[in-house]
Design an enzyme around this catalytic site. Structure first.
Site, short mmCIF file in Angstrom:
data_model
loop_
_atom_site.label_atom_id
_atom_site.label_comp_id
_atom_site.label_asym_id
_atom_site.label_seq_id
_atom_site.Cartn_x
_atom_site.Cartn_y
_atom_site.Cartn_z
N THR A 1 54.59 25.37 53.83
CA THR A 1 55.85 26.02 54.21
C THR A 1 55.78 26.58 55.62
O THR A 1 54.70 26.83 56.17
CB THR A 1 56.17 27.18 53.24
OG1 THR A 1 55.15 28.18 53.34
CG2 THR A 1 56.27 26.67 51.81
N CYS A 2 56.95 26.79 56.19
CA CYS A 2 57.05 27.34 57.54
C CYS A 2 57.06 28.87 57.45
O CYS A 2 58.03 29.55 57.82
CB CYS A 2 58.32 26.82 58.22
SG CYS A 2 58.35 27.09 60.00
N ASP A 3 55.95 29.42 56.93
CA ASP A 3 55.85 30.85 56.67
C ASP A 3 54.39 31.27 56.79
O ASP A 3 53.50 30.60 56.25
CB ASP A 3 56.37 31.18 55.27
CG ASP A 3 56.44 32.67 55.01
OD1 ASP A 3 57.52 33.25 55.21
OD2 ASP A 3 55.41 33.24 54.60
#
Length: 377
Positions: free
Chosen positions: A323-325
Site C-alpha cells: 500500500t501507499c502508506d
C-alpha cells in the site's frame, strides 16, 4: 506435516500465484483430534471469529459440530451450513436488543453476561435461558488480554450477579472465563479453575447450583508435536478440571487460535526493491492491511521462510507491504539473504486473526484463500 514443508507447495504457488493464503484441511482435523484427546470431557465450540473461512467451518462441522458465535453474521454463516442452534453458544458479553432477539429466534439458548445492564436484557427470556456469568481472568502476558474489556474481577460483584440471575428465575446457570489469547502459561488456567471452584462452593451454600463451566479459548497453537504439546499443557491444570468433570458439570471450551493458527501459510512475492538508510527494502504484494494484519492488532510475529532458498549472508532487511502508506512496514530488521524481484516468501502460522481482520485499504483486494485437500495433487 506443516503446509509450508509440503513437497507440493512450490507447485501450488506456481498454479495459484501470489499473494495466496493456503489452508490445510488436514491441519484443522489434526487440531480437533489432538485437542479432543487432551480434553475428552469438554465440548469444543470453535470460535468462529478466529477464522470464518467456510472450509474451516465445514470441517469442524464434520468433526465436532459445535460453534462459538459472537455476531449475527456468524450466526448466518453456520445457519447456512445447516448447523442446528443447539450446537451453538453466543458468548459476546454485550448484545444489542435486536441482536439478542434475532439470535434467540434462531434457537440459541446459551448466552453470556458480565454486568447488571446485560442481565436485565436477558432475564425476560425466562426459564429456557442458559446463562453464563463471565469472570475476568487478567493475563498481561497474552497478546490479547480480554479481561481488559470483559468479565467481572471482584468476587463480591460476581456473587451478586449470580444471586440476581437466580432471583430473576434463571435455572440453568454457569460460569465462564477466558485466560487471554494466547494463554501460553497454563498456570493461568489453573488459577481460573481454582477461583471457579471457590465460587461454585460459595454459591452452593446459598442454594444456587451452577451446572456449566466454560473455560474459554486462547490455547497456544503448536505447528509441530501438537499432540504431545497440548497434552503437556492440559496436564498442568488437569486435576483442577477433573474436580468439575467428576461432579457432572457440563464443560465447554472455545478454541479458535489453536485450530486455525497453524492451518494457513501466506505466499507473497517481492514486487519492489530499494536501498534506504543503508538497508535493503523489499516490497511485497501483501502486508499489514491485509493478511499480516495480526501484526497490527496483536503484535503477532510470523515465521518467515523462502520458497526457493537464496545463497548469501543474511543481512538486516526491511519488508514492506504494497500500500501507499508508511504504516505498512512488516519488519525493519529481518535477517534475509539478498532477494530478487519475484522471490516468494512464506509466512507460516498465520491462520488465526489474520485474514479475518484484513481490509481492502488503498484498493487492494483481500488475499484469496485456497483450501488444500489431503489428496490434492
Amino acid at each position: 506435516m506443516v503446509i509450508q514443508d509440503h513437497p507440493k507447495i512450490r507447485d501450488w504457488v506456481l498454479t495459484q500465484g501470489t499473494p495466496t493464503l493456503f489452508l490445510s484441511q488436514d491441519s484443522i482435523r489434526e487440531a480437533h483430534r489432538t485437542l479432543k484427546a487432551a480434553l475428552p470431557e469438554v465440548g469444543l465450540y470453535y470460535a468462529v471469529k478466529a477464522n470464518s473461512t467456510e472450509a474451516i467451518l465445514k470441517i469442524w462441522q464434520e468433526q465436532e459440530g459445535y460453534f462459538d458465535l459472537c455476531s449475527l453474521n456468524e450466526v448466518d454463516q453456520v445457519s447456512a451450513l445447516g448447523v442446528p442452534p443447539e450446537h451453538c453458544i453466543f458468548t459476546h458479553p454485550i448484545k444489542s436488543p435486536d441482536t439478542l432477539k434475532r439470535v434467540w429466534q434462531f434457537g440459541i439458548r446459551t448466552f453470556v453476561a458480565d454486568n447488571p445492564t446485560e442481565l436485565k436484557k436477558l432475564l425476560p427470556f425466562g426459564k429456557e435461558l442458559q446463562l453464563l456469568i463471565r469472570m475476568a481472568m487478567p493475563n498481561r502476558d497474552a497478546l490479547s488480554d480480554l479481561a481488559l474489556k470483559f468479565g467481572i474481577l471482584d468476587e463480591t460483584e460476581l456473587l451478586q450477579m449470580f444471586r440476581q440471575a437466580h432471583r430473576g428465575g434463571v435455572r440453568h446457570l454457569g460460569l465462564c472465563f477466558h485466560c487471554g489469547s494466547p494463554a501460553e502459561d497454563p498456570r493461568v488456567m489453573q488459577e481460573a479453575l481454582v477461583r471457579s471452584r471457590n465460587l461454585v462452593e460459595k454459591l452452593a451454600q446459598e442454594g444456587i447450583v451452577l451446572k456449566t463451566i466454560d473455560i474459554g479459548g486462547g490455547f497456544p497453537h503448536y505447528e509441530e508435536n501438537r499432540s504431545a504439546e497440548i497434552m503437556q499443557y492440559v496436564a498442568q491444570f488437569r486435576e483442577a478440571l477433573d474436580w468439575f468433570a467428576n461432579r457432572g458439570f457440563a464443560l465447554l471450551a472455545e478454541p479458535g487460535r489453536y485450530v486455525a493458527g497453524p492451518a494457513m501459510v501466506l505466499a507473497t512475492q517481492v514486487i519492489g526493491h530499494a536501498h534506504r538508510g543503508g538497508k535493503p527494502w523489499y516490497y511485497l504484494d501483501d502486508g499489514l492491511y491485509n493478511s499480516l494484519s495480526g501484526q497490527l492488532y496483536e503484535q503477532a510475529r510470523y515465521p518467515i521462510g523462502l520458497l526457493n532458498p537464496r545463497e548469501g549472508p543474511a543481512k538486516p532487511s526491511v519488508l514492506a507491504g504494497p500500500t501507499c502508506d508508511s504504516v505498512d512496514v512488516i519488519g525493519m530488521d529481518v535477517p534475509l539473504p539478498p532477494l530478487q524481484l519475484g522471490d516468494v516468501l512464506l509466512f507460516s502460522g498465520i491462520g488465526a486473526y489474520s485474514s479475518e481482520c484484513a481490509s481492502t485499504f488503498n484498493g487492494f483486494p483481500k488475499t484469496p484463500i485456497v483450501s488444500i485437500t489431503p489428496e490434492q495433487p
